[in-house]
Scaffold this motif. Sequence first.
Motif, PDB file in Angstrom:
ATOM      1  N   PRO A 132     -15.511  19.416 -19.315  1.00  0.00           N
ATOM      2  CA  PRO A 132     -14.506  19.950 -20.248  1.00  0.00           C
ATOM      3  C   PRO A 132     -14.476  19.204 -21.575  1.00  0.00           C
ATOM      4  O   PRO A 132     -14.227  19.806 -22.618  1.00  0.00           O
ATOM      5  CB  PRO A 132     -13.186  19.755 -19.507  1.00  0.00           C
ATOM      6  CG  PRO A 132     -13.550  19.571 -18.083  1.00  0.00           C
ATOM      7  CD  PRO A 132     -14.927  19.024 -18.033  1.00  0.00           C
ATOM      8  N   LEU A 133     -14.717  17.904 -21.552  1.00  0.00           N
ATOM      9  CA  LEU A 133     -14.677  17.138 -22.805  1.00  0.00           C
ATOM     10  C   LEU A 133     -15.743  17.618 -23.789  1.00  0.00           C
ATOM     11  O   LEU A 133     -15.534  17.597 -25.005  1.00  0.00           O
ATOM     12  CB  LEU A 133     -14.880  15.640 -22.526  1.00  0.00           C
ATOM     13  CG  LEU A 133     -13.695  14.901 -21.900  1.00  0.00           C
ATOM     14  CD1 LEU A 133     -14.125  13.533 -21.372  1.00  0.00           C
ATOM     15  CD2 LEU A 133     -12.576  14.715 -22.927  1.00  0.00           C
ATOM     16  N   THR A 134     -16.872  18.061 -23.276  1.00  0.00           N
ATOM     17  CA  THR A 134     -17.988  18.407 -24.171  1.00  0.00           C
ATOM     18  C   THR A 134     -18.250  19.911 -24.272  1.00  0.00           C
ATOM     19  O   THR A 134     -18.975  20.325 -25.177  1.00  0.00           O
ATOM     20  CB  THR A 134     -19.286  17.718 -23.699  1.00  0.00           C
ATOM     21  OG1 THR A 134     -19.551  18.113 -22.347  1.00  0.00           O
ATOM     22  CG2 THR A 134     -19.158  16.207 -23.766  1.00  0.00           C
ATOM     23  N   ALA A 135     -17.673  20.715 -23.375  1.00  0.00           N
ATOM     24  CA  ALA A 135     -17.995  22.154 -23.366  1.00  0.00           C
ATOM     25  C   ALA A 135     -17.507  22.832 -24.651  1.00  0.00           C
ATOM     26  O   ALA A 135     -16.384  22.582 -25.107  1.00  0.00           O
ATOM     27  CB  ALA A 135     -17.379  22.827 -22.144  1.00  0.00           C
ATOM     28  N   HIS A 136     -18.341  23.687 -25.174  1.00  0.00           N
ATOM     29  CA  HIS A 136     -18.090  24.416 -26.419  1.00  0.00           C
ATOM     30  C   HIS A 136     -16.743  25.135 -26.416  1.00  0.00           C
ATOM     31  O   HIS A 136     -16.038  25.144 -27.427  1.00  0.00           O
ATOM     32  CB  HIS A 136     -19.241  25.417 -26.596  1.00  0.00           C
ATOM     33  CG  HIS A 136     -19.049  26.432 -27.675  1.00  0.00           C
ATOM     34  ND1 HIS A 136     -19.238  26.128 -29.001  1.00  0.00           N
ATOM     35  CD2 HIS A 136     -18.691  27.730 -27.637  1.00  0.00           C
ATOM     36  CE1 HIS A 136     -19.001  27.203 -29.732  1.00  0.00           C
ATOM     37  NE2 HIS A 136     -18.671  28.192 -28.937  1.00  0.00           N
ATOM     38  N   HIS A 137     -16.381  25.758 -25.279  1.00  0.00           N
ATOM     39  CA  HIS A 137     -15.152  26.563 -25.227  1.00  0.00           C
ATOM     40  C   HIS A 137     -13.982  25.786 -24.641  1.00  0.00           C
ATOM     41  O   HIS A 137     -12.938  26.373 -24.367  1.00  0.00           O
ATOM     42  CB  HIS A 137     -15.409  27.843 -24.431  1.00  0.00           C
ATOM     43  CG  HIS A 137     -15.832  27.579 -23.022  1.00  0.00           C
ATOM     44  ND1 HIS A 137     -17.127  27.299 -22.690  1.00  0.00           N
ATOM     45  CD2 HIS A 137     -15.135  27.534 -21.882  1.00  0.00           C
ATOM     46  CE1 HIS A 137     -17.203  27.102 -21.395  1.00  0.00           C
ATOM     47  NE2 HIS A 137     -16.007  27.230 -20.879  1.00  0.00           N
ATOM     48  N   GLU A 138     -14.147  24.492 -24.422  1.00  0.00           N
ATOM     49  CA  GLU A 138     -13.018  23.701 -23.923  1.00  0.00           C
ATOM     50  C   GLU A 138     -12.610  22.673 -24.984  1.00  0.00           C
ATOM     51  O   GLU A 138     -11.899  23.006 -25.905  1.00  0.00           O
ATOM     52  CB  GLU A 138     -13.364  23.080 -22.564  1.00  0.00           C
ATOM     53  CG  GLU A 138     -13.572  24.187 -21.519  1.00  0.00           C
ATOM     54  CD  GLU A 138     -13.771  23.680 -20.124  1.00  0.00           C
ATOM     55  OE1 GLU A 138     -12.904  22.995 -19.604  1.00  0.00           O
ATOM     56  OE2 GLU A 138     -14.833  23.994 -19.532  1.00  0.00           O
ATOM     57  N   MET A 139     -13.132  21.445 -24.905  1.00  0.00           N
ATOM     58  CA  MET A 139     -12.703  20.440 -25.883  1.00  0.00           C
ATOM     59  C   MET A 139     -13.781  20.137 -26.933  1.00  0.00           C
ATOM     60  O   MET A 139     -13.472  19.559 -27.983  1.00  0.00           O
ATOM     61  CB  MET A 139     -12.246  19.181 -25.139  1.00  0.00           C
ATOM     62  CG  MET A 139     -11.025  19.492 -24.263  1.00  0.00           C
ATOM     63  SD  MET A 139     -10.734  18.293 -22.968  1.00  0.00           S
ATOM     64  CE  MET A 139      -9.703  17.130 -23.835  1.00  0.00           C
ATOM     65  N   ALA A 140     -15.025  20.479 -26.628  1.00  0.00           N
ATOM     66  CA  ALA A 140     -16.113  20.541 -27.610  1.00  0.00           C
ATOM     67  C   ALA A 140     -16.358  19.234 -28.376  1.00  0.00           C
ATOM     68  O   ALA A 140     -16.649  19.257 -29.561  1.00  0.00           O
ATOM     69  CB  ALA A 140     -15.869  21.692 -28.588  1.00  0.00           C
ATOM     70  N   MET A 141     -16.241  18.112 -27.689  1.00  0.00           N
ATOM     71  CA  MET A 141     -16.485  16.837 -28.373  1.00  0.00           C
ATOM     72  C   MET A 141     -17.899  16.329 -28.103  1.00  0.00           C
ATOM     73  O   MET A 141     -18.374  16.361 -26.974  1.00  0.00           O
ATOM     74  CB  MET A 141     -15.468  15.792 -27.908  1.00  0.00           C
ATOM     75  CG  MET A 141     -14.086  15.998 -28.471  1.00  0.00           C
ATOM     76  SD  MET A 141     -14.018  15.904 -30.272  1.00  0.00           S
ATOM     77  CE  MET A 141     -13.649  14.181 -30.511  1.00  0.00           C
ATOM     78  N   GLU A 142     -18.520  15.812 -29.136  1.00  0.00           N
ATOM     79  CA  GLU A 142     -19.776  15.090 -28.980  1.00  0.00           C
ATOM     80  C   GLU A 142     -19.431  13.649 -28.596  1.00  0.00           C
ATOM     81  O   GLU A 142     -18.393  13.113 -29.054  1.00  0.00           O
ATOM     82  CB  GLU A 142     -20.553  15.087 -30.293  1.00  0.00           C
ATOM     83  CG  GLU A 142     -21.234  16.393 -30.612  1.00  0.00           C
ATOM     84  CD  GLU A 142     -22.399  16.683 -29.667  1.00  0.00           C
ATOM     85  OE1 GLU A 142     -23.204  15.768 -29.411  1.00  0.00           O
ATOM     86  OE2 GLU A 142     -22.474  17.822 -29.182  1.00  0.00           O
ATOM     87  N   PRO A 143     -20.270  12.998 -27.800  1.00  0.00           N
ATOM     88  CA  PRO A 143     -19.953  11.622 -27.379  1.00  0.00           C
ATOM     89  C   PRO A 143     -19.658  10.691 -28.559  1.00  0.00           C
ATOM     90  O   PRO A 143     -18.687   9.923 -28.517  1.00  0.00           O
ATOM     91  CB  PRO A 143     -21.226  11.182 -26.642  1.00  0.00           C
ATOM     92  CG  PRO A 143     -21.854  12.435 -26.168  1.00  0.00           C
ATOM     93  CD  PRO A 143     -21.516  13.490 -27.185  1.00  0.00           C
ATOM     94  N   GLU A 144     -20.464  10.784 -29.623  1.00  0.00           N
ATOM     95  CA  GLU A 144     -20.276   9.863 -30.749  1.00  0.00           C
ATOM     96  C   GLU A 144     -18.940  10.134 -31.446  1.00  0.00           C
ATOM     97  O   GLU A 144     -18.225   9.199 -31.832  1.00  0.00           O
ATOM     98  CB  GLU A 144     -21.405  10.013 -31.776  1.00  0.00           C
ATOM     99  CG  GLU A 144     -22.793   9.731 -31.242  1.00  0.00           C
ATOM    100  CD  GLU A 144     -23.403  10.923 -30.526  1.00  0.00           C
ATOM    101  OE1 GLU A 144     -22.751  11.986 -30.435  1.00  0.00           O
ATOM    102  OE2 GLU A 144     -24.539  10.791 -30.036  1.00  0.00           O
ATOM    103  N   ALA A 145     -18.616  11.415 -31.617  1.00  0.00           N
ATOM    104  CA  ALA A 145     -17.371  11.780 -32.309  1.00  0.00           C
ATOM    105  C   ALA A 145     -16.158  11.317 -31.517  1.00  0.00           C
ATOM    106  O   ALA A 145     -15.171  10.828 -32.079  1.00  0.00           O
ATOM    107  CB  ALA A 145     -17.324  13.288 -32.530  1.00  0.00           C
ATOM    108  N   LEU A 146     -16.225  11.462 -30.202  1.00  0.00           N
ATOM    109  CA  LEU A 146     -15.110  11.041 -29.355  1.00  0.00           C
ATOM    110  C   LEU A 146     -14.923   9.526 -29.443  1.00  0.00           C
ATOM    111  O   LEU A 146     -13.796   9.029 -29.615  1.00  0.00           O
ATOM    112  CB  LEU A 146     -15.362  11.465 -27.908  1.00  0.00           C
ATOM    113  CG  LEU A 146     -14.272  11.107 -26.904  1.00  0.00           C
ATOM    114  CD1 LEU A 146     -12.968  11.817 -27.223  1.00  0.00           C
ATOM    115  CD2 LEU A 146     -14.706  11.449 -25.480  1.00  0.00           C
ATOM    116  N   ALA A 147     -16.029   8.805 -29.340  1.00  0.00           N
ATOM    117  CA  ALA A 147     -15.957   7.336 -29.396  1.00  0.00           C
ATOM    118  C   ALA A 147     -15.386   6.890 -30.740  1.00  0.00           C
ATOM    119  O   ALA A 147     -14.516   6.003 -30.800  1.00  0.00           O
ATOM    120  CB  ALA A 147     -17.342   6.742 -29.172  1.00  0.00           C
ATOM    121  N   GLN A 148     -15.838   7.542 -31.788  1.00  0.00           N
ATOM    122  CA  GLN A 148     -15.386   7.172 -33.129  1.00  0.00           C
ATOM    123  C   GLN A 148     -13.891   7.440 -33.296  1.00  0.00           C
ATOM    124  O   GLN A 148     -13.149   6.611 -33.810  1.00  0.00           O
ATOM    125  CB  GLN A 148     -16.176   7.993 -34.141  1.00  0.00           C
ATOM    126  CG  GLN A 148     -16.306   7.345 -35.491  1.00  0.00           C
ATOM    127  CD  GLN A 148     -17.297   8.122 -36.355  1.00  0.00           C
ATOM    128  OE1 GLN A 148     -17.670   9.253 -36.052  1.00  0.00           O
ATOM    129  NE2 GLN A 148     -17.714   7.508 -37.444  1.00  0.00           N
TER     130      GLN A 148
END
Lengths: 340, 247
Positions: A132-148
Motif C-alpha cells: 500500500p505504501l508504494t502502490a500507484h492507487h494507494e499511497m504511491a510513495m517512492e522509497p526515497e521520497a518517503l525517507a526524505q
Amino acid sequence: MHAGRWLLWVVPLVLLGLERPAPPSHAPAPDPRALRAARAVPIPPDNPQTPAKVELGRRLFYDPRLSLDGRVACASCHRPEFAFSDGGKPVSVGVFGRKGSRNAPTLTNVAFRRRLFWEGRSPRLELQAVGPLTAHHEMAMEPEALAQRLSSIPEYARAFQEVFGEPPTLKNVAFALAAFERTLLSYDSPFDRFVAGDDSALSPAARRGMELFFSERGDCFHCHVGPEFTDDEPRNTGLYTVYPDVGLARITGKDEDVGKFKTPTLRNVALTAPYMHDGSRKTLREVVEHYNRGGEPNLNADPLIRPLGLSEREVDDLVAFLESLTDTRFIANPALLPPR
Amino acid sequence: MRGLAIVLGLGLWVGALAAPVDLKINLRVGEAPLEWGRIYQTPKGQRYRVDLLKFYLSELALVRPDGREVRVGGLALAEFRRGGPTQGVSVMRFEVPSGEYRGLRFDVGVPRELNHQDAATQEFPLGVNSGMYWAWNPGYIFYRLEGAAFLEGREEKWVIHMGTDAFRIPVRLHDLQMRRVRLEVPPRGTSFVLNLDIARAFLPGPNGAFLDWRQPRLRQLHGMSPETALVMSVVYYQMLNAFSLAR
C-alpha cells in the motif's frame, strides 16, 4: 476422443450446477468450546516488538503524510471503528482519488495471518506494508521520497533514530507498522465469552447459528477454521461465472487459479461490510444467501460450494452467530486509536 | 633469472585477470537519445512521455571466440529518472581477463535463487528500499518503465512492471557464427556501451496486439495477470531485441 465425449457431458452439467463433485472428506466439526483463542503472537526475530516501536508504528499508521498527496493514511482505509476495514466502501480510494479494485480487509488479529493480500501471496506483515505504501492507487510513495519526507519531520527523525538507530527508510517504516499491527488483537466477543464458559453470552439465535456453522450442513467451519475463523487458503467461492478480477491467477497465470481469493477471518465481520474481495455483497445476509444457493456456476469453484438447503430462519441464525463475533472493546481500545 | 620469470609470469596472469570494464547504457527512442520531458509517439499513434526506468541486470558473462564464457555474475540495479543523465550511464563495473571476446550476454532480472528470498532481510540493490519489491507478488519487478500517455487531451499515467521468473529477459549480444561482434579488453581496461531502445516496448506483436493506453487495464501492466498477459508477452517479445552494442 473419449475425453472429448466425457467433457461434452460433464461440462454442461457442472456449468448448470446440476452435478457437483461430492465435498471432500474433512476433519469432523470441532466443539466450539474448544476454540480458545489465547495464543502467543508470533514475532519475527528480525523485528522484535518494543513499546517504542509499536508507538512509532501507531503514529505512522494514522499519518497521511506517508502518502504522495499527503491525504491518505493506512487508517484511511483501515478505520478502527470498522474493525480496521473501510467502513462501507466496496473499494478504497487512494491518492488523488484513485480507486482500487478490492475491498480493504479487516486487520483484526492480522498478526496470525500466514498469508496477506487477497491472493495470499505476501508472507509477512513487514513485506505486506510495502504494497500500500508504494502502490500507484494507494499511497504511491517512492522509497526515497518517503525517507526524505519523514526525515524532514523532527519528531520522526528522532523516533526512528531511537527505535532503529538510523534515519527513516521504507523498510523501517514497514517494520514499525508491522509492530503496531501485531497489537490489533481481538478476543472479547460474545462468542469468546461463551467459549470461556459464559452460557448467557450468546442469544438463542446465535447459538443455533453456531451449531449450524460448525456442522456439515452449514459447512462454514471447513474454511473458516479455528479460533481465527480462517485457514488463510485461497478459494474460488463461485461468486461469479466470469470473474472480472482473476484473483490468484493474476500471479500464477494458471487457469485453475482464476477467481481464487484468500478465505478472510470472520472476527468482527459484522463491522466490515461490504463483503467479498470486491465488496459486492452489502450485508451478511446476502453473503450467507450466496453460500446457501451454492454460488454461481464456475469450473474452479471449491467442491465445498454447493446448495446448502438452509431455511430462512437458519440463514437468520447464521447471521446472528456471525454478529456474535463482534468485539466492541477492540474498536474502542485507546491503545489502538489515533495518538493524541 | 628464473625467479624474475615467475614474477613476470605472475604479473601477466594477474594483469589478465584484473582488466576493469565499465558497462554503460545509452537510452534510446528508436535511433535517437531519450530526452526527458519530450513527447514521443508509438507506431500506433499514441503520444507518450517517459518518466522513470529501473531494471535489474544479472548473470553477466563475456563470450570468448571459442564459445567459452567468462562469467562475471553480480547483480546491478540501473536507474534513470527525469532530469538525470540518459547517455553513457555506468550501470556495472567488473573485471575480466584482457583479450578478445565475441560479445556478451546478461539477463534483465533477478536470479531465481535471489528473487524469492525474504526481501526484508536483503540488502540493496535488493530489499524493500530498492523500490522494486513487489509486495503482493513475492519477488522483484525486473524491468520498471513508467510515464504518461496523452489521450484526447488527458494525461494518464502508465506503468510497465515486468517481473516473475517467467519474464526474466535474456539479452544475447554475441555472435560466434558470423563473427560480426568483436570486443577487445586491453589490460588497462575499457568500457562497453549498450543502447537500450525503450520504445521497443510499444511495438505491436506478431499478432497485432499492442500496448493500447486507451484501455485503462493496460495502463497498469503487471506480471502475469491473464487480463494483460497477451500484451505483457508482446512487450517481453519486443524487449528481447531492445539492447544492442553501441557502434
